[in-house]
Design an enzyme around this catalytic site. Structure first.
Site, PDB file in Angstrom:
ATOM      1  N   PRO A  27       0.773  -1.248   0.000  1.00  0.00           N
ATOM      2  CA  PRO A  27       0.000   0.000   0.000  1.00  0.00           C
ATOM      3  C   PRO A  27       0.801   1.294   0.000  1.00  0.00           C
ATOM      4  CG  PRO A  27       0.095  -0.930   2.192  1.00  0.00           C
ATOM      5  CD  PRO A  27       0.790  -1.906   1.314  1.00  0.00           C
ATOM      6  N   ASP A  50       4.302   1.190 -11.527  1.00  0.00           N
ATOM      7  CA  ASP A  50       3.230   2.179 -11.567  1.00  0.00           C
ATOM      8  C   ASP A  50       3.538   3.412 -10.719  1.00  0.00           C
ATOM      9  OD1 ASP A  50       1.557   0.911 -13.313  1.00  0.00           O
ATOM     10  OD2 ASP A  50       0.439  -0.145 -11.765  1.00  0.00           O
ATOM     11  N   LYS A  71       0.899   7.057 -14.354  1.00  0.00           N
ATOM     12  CA  LYS A  71       0.465   8.404 -14.756  1.00  0.00           C
ATOM     13  C   LYS A  71       1.553   9.410 -14.433  1.00  0.00           C
ATOM     14  CE  LYS A  71      -4.490   8.673 -14.751  1.00  0.00           C
ATOM     15  NZ  LYS A  71      -5.707   9.092 -14.121  1.00  0.00           N
ATOM     16  N   GLY A 103      -0.498  -1.889  -4.104  1.00  0.00           N
ATOM     17  CA  GLY A 103      -1.427  -2.711  -3.324  1.00  0.00           C
ATOM     18  C   GLY A 103      -1.405  -4.141  -3.798  1.00  0.00           C
ATOM     19  N   ASP A 104      -2.577  -4.670  -4.110  1.00  0.00           N
ATOM     20  CA  ASP A 104      -2.690  -6.012  -4.681  1.00  0.00           C
ATOM     21  C   ASP A 104      -3.072  -5.885  -6.155  1.00  0.00           C
ATOM     22  OD1 ASP A 104      -3.193  -9.105  -3.873  1.00  0.00           O
ATOM     23  OD2 ASP A 104      -4.520  -8.449  -5.495  1.00  0.00           O
ATOM     24  N   MET A 184     -10.921   5.124  -4.902  1.00  0.00           N
ATOM     25  CA  MET A 184     -11.091   6.001  -6.067  1.00  0.00           C
ATOM     26  C   MET A 184     -12.398   6.800  -5.978  1.00  0.00           C
ATOM     27  SD  MET A 184      -9.716   3.361  -8.969  1.00  0.00           S
ATOM     28  CE  MET A 184     -10.665   1.984  -8.363  1.00  0.00           C
TER      29      MET A 184
HETATM   30  C1  LIG Z   1      -6.340   1.893  -8.950  1.00  0.00           C
HETATM   31  S1  LIG Z   1      -6.680   1.666  -7.264  1.00  0.00           S
HETATM   32  C2  LIG Z   1      -5.481   0.449  -6.879  1.00  0.00           C
HETATM   33  C3  LIG Z   1      -5.734  -0.256  -5.578  1.00  0.00           C
HETATM   34  C4  LIG Z   1      -4.626  -1.232  -5.218  1.00  0.00           C
HETATM   35  N1  LIG Z   1      -4.559  -2.296  -6.178  1.00  0.00           N
HETATM   36  C5  LIG Z   1      -4.754  -1.791  -3.819  1.00  0.00           C
HETATM   37  O1  LIG Z   1      -4.941  -3.002  -3.657  1.00  0.00           O
HETATM   38  O2  LIG Z   1      -4.606  -1.023  -2.870  1.00  0.00           O
HETATM   39  C6  LIG Z   1      -5.977   3.147  -6.599  1.00  0.00           C
HETATM   40  C7  LIG Z   1      -6.732   3.587  -5.352  1.00  0.00           C
HETATM   41  O3  LIG Z   1      -6.294   2.848  -4.228  1.00  0.00           O
HETATM   42  C8  LIG Z   1      -6.363   3.648  -3.074  1.00  0.00           C
HETATM   43  N2  LIG Z   1      -5.025   3.732  -2.478  1.00  0.00           N
HETATM   44  C9  LIG Z   1      -3.900   3.180  -2.945  1.00  0.00           C
HETATM   45  N3  LIG Z   1      -2.871   3.373  -2.097  1.00  0.00           N
HETATM   46  C10 LIG Z   1      -3.372   4.076  -1.054  1.00  0.00           C
HETATM   47  C11 LIG Z   1      -2.815   4.571   0.167  1.00  0.00           C
HETATM   48  N4  LIG Z   1      -1.533   4.384   0.479  1.00  0.00           N
HETATM   49  N5  LIG Z   1      -3.624   5.248   1.018  1.00  0.00           N
HETATM   50  C12 LIG Z   1      -4.929   5.442   0.730  1.00  0.00           C
HETATM   51  N6  LIG Z   1      -5.505   4.971  -0.411  1.00  0.00           N
HETATM   52  C13 LIG Z   1      -4.749   4.305  -1.279  1.00  0.00           C
HETATM   53  C14 LIG Z   1      -6.901   5.011  -3.517  1.00  0.00           C
HETATM   54  O4  LIG Z   1      -8.312   4.976  -3.390  1.00  0.00           O
HETATM   55  C15 LIG Z   1      -6.488   5.022  -4.966  1.00  0.00           C
HETATM   56  O5  LIG Z   1      -7.285   5.920  -5.702  1.00  0.00           O
END
Ligand SMILES: C[S@@+](CC[C@H](N)C(=O)[O-])C[C@H]1O[C@@H](n2cnc3c(N)ncnc32)[C@H](O)[C@@H]1O
Length: 264
Positions: A27, A50, A71, A103-104, A184
């Site tokens: 994360p 990414d 991006k 994340g995942d 998101m």
């Molecule tokens: C395209 S999604 C990818 C999610 C990712 N695959 C996951 O499992 O966390 C991107 C969204 O994940 C959330 N996100 C990712 N990293 C974050 C973090 N460190 N703190 C809070 N939200 C996070 C936000 O909502 C962001 O807009």
């Protein structure tokens, strides 16, 4: 951590065997990478990464070529089809490609699309899970997604579907007592607050967590009907998760404590 760098990497073969590892980077905090993810990085020839990846992770693979495919500041993202083709071309050319995703990879990450494309091209592809922001960002402020007596389960919902709209599942989720986590959703705060009010859940505890698990972690909390004000007051923006539910009452509210956690 230096010791971890000494894991034996895959034996080198003289002929190139194209394969792809779809690795979840976790994360935000680079220490939340899995050991399996670390080993994949150590044996990578090419890493495609990414925007939400902490580039400290690239220090585990100095032997590899690093290619940014996220991006950019001008908001221009490499089209998915181009990423797919690049991934496959690099695997054919160099052997082991790590596709490093935030994340995942299988949670709102298009990971399965990339895997399917690679396999359709005859390239072996393995999934290496990552810790998702779903639980880690709320957890970085001591918000559990379940807690006996407060929440028996949780929903995870996208605030931005392919067509840009908020998922209709939110209305269904809010009719349960489970925790609701929205990813998101930062540009839908007013709409989410409105739906909560329509369903009589305007006073539900709500939190927005930005950059969870990192030293820049920030959180704002209050009631669901005030989500836009919570974001404005605390200057919260992407990447952030929105949490709706009684478990928010368990939050540690001092960012200092959360930042200390991130530094552990
Ligand atoms: C395209 S999604 C990818 C999610 C990712 N695959 C996951 O499992 O966390 C991107 C969204 O994940 C959330 N996100 C990712 N990293 C974050 C973090 N460190 N703190 C809070 N939200 C996070 C936000 O909502 C962001 O807009």
């Amino acid at each position: 951590m230096t010791q971890l760098l000494n894991f034996p990497s895959r034996p080198k073969s003289s002929s190139v065997v194209p394969h792809i590892s779809l690795v979840g980077a976790g994360p935000g905090d680079p220490d939340l990478l899995t050991l399996k993810g670390l080993k994949a990085l150590q044996s990578a020839n090419v890493v495609l990464y990414d925007a939400l990846i902490d580039t400290q992770l690239l220090e585990y693979c100095p032997q590899a070529v690093h290619i940014f495919v996220g991006k950019r500041a001008n908001n221009h993202a490499m089209p998915q089809a181009e990423i797919n083709e690049l991934m496959v071309a690099k695997a054919r050319q160099h052997g082991h490609v790590v596709r490093l995703k935030g994340g995942d990879p299988f949670i709102f990450g298009r990971g399965h699309e990339e895997m399917s494309y690679a396999r359709s091209q005859g390239i072996d592809c393995q999934y290496i899970p990552g810790i998702s922001s779903i639980q880690a960002a709320p957890g970085s402020f001591d918000i559990p997604l379940t807690s006996r007596g407060l929440s028996d389960g949780f929903w995870v919902i996208t605030g931005t579907k392919t067509d840009g709209s908020l998922s209709e599942d939110l209305r269904q989720a809010l009719q349960t007592s489970a925790t609701v986590v929205i990813l998101m959703g930062m540009n839908k705060l007013a709409q989410i607050a409105q739906i909560c009010q329509e369903l009589g859940k305007g006073e539900l505890p709500a939190a927005i967590i930005q950059n969870g698990t990192t030293a820049q972690a920030q959180m704002g909390h209050g009631q669901a009907k005030n989500l836009p004000e919570i974001a404005e007051k605390n200057q919260l923006r992407n990447p952030a998760v929105i949490v709706l539910g009684e478990v928010v009452s368990l939050a540690t509210t001092t960012p200092k404590q959360a930042a200390a956690w991130a530094a552990v």
